[in-house]
Design an enzyme around this catalytic site. Sequence first.
Site, PDB file in Angstrom:
ATOM      1  N   ASP A 106       0.915  -1.154  -0.145  1.00 35.72           N
ATOM      2  CA  ASP A 106       0.054  -0.031   0.129  1.00 35.72           C
ATOM      3  C   ASP A 106       0.785   1.317   0.186  1.00 35.72           C
ATOM      4  OD1 ASP A 106      -2.768   0.873  -0.011  1.00 35.72           O
ATOM      5  OD2 ASP A 106      -2.393   1.407   2.273  1.00 35.72           O
ATOM      6  N   PHE A 155     -10.901  -0.220   0.254  1.00 36.10           N
ATOM      7  CA  PHE A 155     -10.325  -1.349   1.426  1.00 36.10           C
ATOM      8  C   PHE A 155     -10.933  -2.746   1.131  1.00 36.10           C
ATOM      9  CE2 PHE A 155     -10.186  -3.666   5.233  1.00 36.10           C
ATOM     10  CZ  PHE A 155      -8.841  -3.551   5.726  1.00 36.10           C
TER      11      PHE A 155
HETATM   12  P1  IMP Z   1       1.732  -0.470   3.896  1.00 36.30           P
HETATM   13  O1  IMP Z   1       2.303  -0.813   2.497  1.00 36.30           O
HETATM   14  O2  IMP Z   1       3.092  -0.221   4.777  1.00 36.30           O
HETATM   15  O3  IMP Z   1       0.925   0.717   3.713  1.00 36.30           O
HETATM   16  O4  IMP Z   1       1.042  -1.629   4.662  1.00 36.30           O
HETATM   17  C1  IMP Z   1       0.271  -2.534   4.037  1.00 36.30           C
HETATM   18  C2  IMP Z   1      -0.138  -3.296   4.976  1.00 36.30           C
HETATM   19  O5  IMP Z   1      -1.548  -2.640   5.487  1.00 36.30           O
HETATM   20  C3  IMP Z   1      -0.761  -4.784   4.358  1.00 36.30           C
HETATM   21  O6  IMP Z   1       0.377  -5.555   4.643  1.00 36.30           O
HETATM   22  C4  IMP Z   1      -2.180  -5.151   5.156  1.00 36.30           C
HETATM   23  O7  IMP Z   1      -1.676  -5.721   6.275  1.00 36.30           O
HETATM   24  C5  IMP Z   1      -2.655  -3.780   5.510  1.00 36.30           C
HETATM   25  N1  IMP Z   1      -3.455  -3.135   4.544  1.00 36.30           N
HETATM   26  C6  IMP Z   1      -3.343  -2.226   3.661  1.00 36.30           C
HETATM   27  N2  IMP Z   1      -4.514  -2.142   3.003  1.00 36.30           N
HETATM   28  C7  IMP Z   1      -5.382  -3.014   3.140  1.00 36.30           C
HETATM   29  C8  IMP Z   1      -6.652  -3.600   2.686  1.00 36.30           C
HETATM   30  O8  IMP Z   1      -7.368  -2.927   1.840  1.00 36.30           O
HETATM   31  N3  IMP Z   1      -7.295  -4.438   3.269  1.00 36.30           N
HETATM   32  C9  IMP Z   1      -6.592  -5.283   4.318  1.00 36.30           C
HETATM   33  N4  IMP Z   1      -5.326  -4.791   5.020  1.00 36.30           N
HETATM   34  C10 IMP Z   1      -4.790  -3.886   4.216  1.00 36.30           C
END
Ligand code: IMP
Length: 180
Positions: A106, A155
């Site tokens: 993300d 989401f």
């Molecule tokens: P980032 O890339 O550090 O922002 O974090 C990504 C993490 O956030 C992922 O490993 C998921 O655990 C959680 N996450 C982000 N978007 C979603 C979603 O749409 N549904 C469920 N978990 C999500």
Amino acid sequence: MSAPTVPGVERILFTEEQIDRRIREVAAEISHDYQGKAVKLVGVLKGSIFFLTALARHIEVPVKIDFLSISSFSNKSGAPGVVRIAKDLDEGIEGEDVLLVEDIVDTGFTLRYLLQTLAGRAPNSLYVCTFLDRKSRRIVQVPVRYRCFEIPDRFVVGFGLDHNQLYRNLGYVAVMKPEK
Ligand code: IMP
Ligand code: MG
């Protein structure tokens, strides 16, 4: 047969059949790229377990598996980006060909932290394979070698991804209804 949706789910984004087909394609790419090597799949708990096991079953080079888990926090101003390892790998990765397996990338904060940490342990190679990629929300640039699907800025749950720890066991990926 189309899977029934559950309360809270707005619509199905990827069906079980689409997921299965795409995972086989990515597994074939990995099998090709790692010919003559063993690949160590490092799964990030808990979201990646469904994807990792499905992927591993279709990889045709020798596969090792290990897991770690992380906690992420918001800082005082509510900004994301503070990540630490809550459960580390069981074994070292020095000299190994490591493929970090994520459920979703993300903002990229989690992945950047994990890549920095694992790179410090001297693997022979280190790449990323993610089930979902929400590029539109990227804040820090991270290298993603394999991805199954790019998704819109909504989401999602299912196939490992949760909302308050629920819905991980859905066989499909779905968009949640906005919370009221
Ligand atoms: P980032 O890339 O550090 O922002 O974090 C990504 C993490 O956030 C992922 O490993 C998921 O655990 C959680 N996450 C982000 N978007 C979603 C979603 O749409 N549904 C469920 N978990 C999500
Ligand atoms: Mg995760």
